[in-house]
Motif scaffolding. Structure first.
Motif, PDB file in Angstrom:
ATOM      1  N   ASP A 271     -16.930 -12.276  42.764  1.00 56.68           N
ATOM      2  CA  ASP A 271     -18.077 -11.487  43.181  1.00 56.68           C
ATOM      3  C   ASP A 271     -17.660 -10.480  44.248  1.00 56.68           C
ATOM      4  O   ASP A 271     -18.268  -9.425  44.389  1.00 56.68           O
TER       5      ASP A 271
ATOM      6  N   ASP B   4     -24.761  -9.021  27.643  1.00 57.84           N
ATOM      7  CA  ASP B   4     -25.453 -10.081  28.373  1.00 57.84           C
ATOM      8  C   ASP B   4     -26.852  -9.643  28.800  1.00 57.84           C
ATOM      9  O   ASP B   4     -27.785 -10.435  28.758  1.00 57.84           O
TER      10      ASP B   4
ATOM     11  N   GLN C 260     -24.494 -10.377  42.298  1.00 58.41           N
ATOM     12  CA  GLN C 260     -23.137  -9.929  41.998  1.00 58.41           C
ATOM     13  C   GLN C 260     -22.302 -11.077  41.413  1.00 58.41           C
ATOM     14  O   GLN C 260     -21.477 -10.859  40.533  1.00 58.41           O
ATOM     15  N   THR C 261     -22.559 -12.287  41.889  1.00 59.46           N
ATOM     16  CA  THR C 261     -21.830 -13.459  41.399  1.00 59.46           C
ATOM     17  C   THR C 261     -21.997 -13.627  39.891  1.00 59.46           C
ATOM     18  O   THR C 261     -21.061 -14.015  39.196  1.00 59.46           O
ATOM     19  N   TYR C 262     -23.192 -13.331  39.391  1.00 57.87           N
ATOM     20  CA  TYR C 262     -23.450 -13.449  37.958  1.00 57.87           C
ATOM     21  C   TYR C 262     -22.588 -12.472  37.161  1.00 57.87           C
ATOM     22  O   TYR C 262     -22.001 -12.834  36.142  1.00 57.87           O
ATOM     23  N   ILE C 263     -22.492 -11.222  37.643  1.00 56.10           N
ATOM     24  CA  ILE C 263     -21.656 -10.232  36.966  1.00 56.10           C
ATOM     25  C   ILE C 263     -20.199 -10.683  36.998  1.00 56.10           C
ATOM     26  O   ILE C 263     -19.477 -10.570  36.003  1.00 56.10           O
TER      27      ILE C 263
ATOM     28  N   ARG D 194     -29.176  -4.703  36.977  1.00 56.54           N
ATOM     29  CA  ARG D 194     -28.830  -6.054  37.456  1.00 56.54           C
ATOM     30  C   ARG D 194     -29.936  -6.589  38.365  1.00 56.54           C
ATOM     31  O   ARG D 194     -30.406  -7.718  38.187  1.00 56.54           O
TER      32      ARG D 194
ATOM     33  N   MET E 299     -19.126 -13.683  37.020  1.00 58.90           N
ATOM     34  CA  MET E 299     -18.976 -14.755  36.038  1.00 58.90           C
ATOM     35  C   MET E 299     -18.843 -14.195  34.621  1.00 58.90           C
ATOM     36  O   MET E 299     -17.990 -14.626  33.849  1.00 58.90           O
ATOM     37  N   ILE E 300     -19.670 -13.206  34.283  1.00 59.42           N
ATOM     38  CA  ILE E 300     -19.616 -12.588  32.959  1.00 59.42           C
ATOM     39  C   ILE E 300     -18.236 -11.979  32.704  1.00 59.42           C
ATOM     40  O   ILE E 300     -17.678 -12.101  31.613  1.00 59.42           O
TER      41      ILE E 300
ATOM     42  N   LYS F 119     -30.323 -10.641  38.929  1.00 63.19           N
ATOM     43  CA  LYS F 119     -28.973 -11.188  38.800  1.00 63.19           C
ATOM     44  C   LYS F 119     -28.143 -10.793  40.024  1.00 63.19           C
ATOM     45  O   LYS F 119     -28.079  -9.616  40.375  1.00 63.19           O
TER      46      LYS F 119
END
Length: 86
Positions: free
Chosen positions: A38, A64, A27-30, A20, A32-33, A25
């Motif tokens: 987060d 992703d 934590q917020t991105y994970i 990550r 979202m996925i 990327k």
């Protein structure tokens, strides 16, 4: 150690975190996925919480990140009494 992650689980979390961060990327991105907060990802990445990725979540992250879910697994088995280093 009831309520905490095993060393095997910690190694998986660490590998996800390394990949990550290499992709810049947050934590917020994970979150979202996976459609989770987060804050929950923060719990997963913490040694103090029992929260852990499911196999389906690891698959979504791998898709992703354009990698294999195997990339998150330790190279060798992890014995609970040993350190979590590769």
């Amino acid at each position: 150690m009831a309520g905490k992650k095993s060393k095997f689980e910690l190694k998986i979390v660490e590998n996800v975190k390394i990949i990550r961060k290499s992709l810049s990327k947050p934590q917020t991105y994970i979150g979202m996925i996976l459609d989770v907060s987060d804050g929950y990802i923060g719990q997963i990445e913490s040694e103090k919480w029992p929260a852990m990725y499911t196999l389906d979540q690891l698959n979504k992250i791998a898709l992703d990140f354009n990698c294999s879910p195997k990339d998150f697994m330790p190279i060798e088995g992890v014995v609970e009494g040993d350190s979590i280093e590769n």
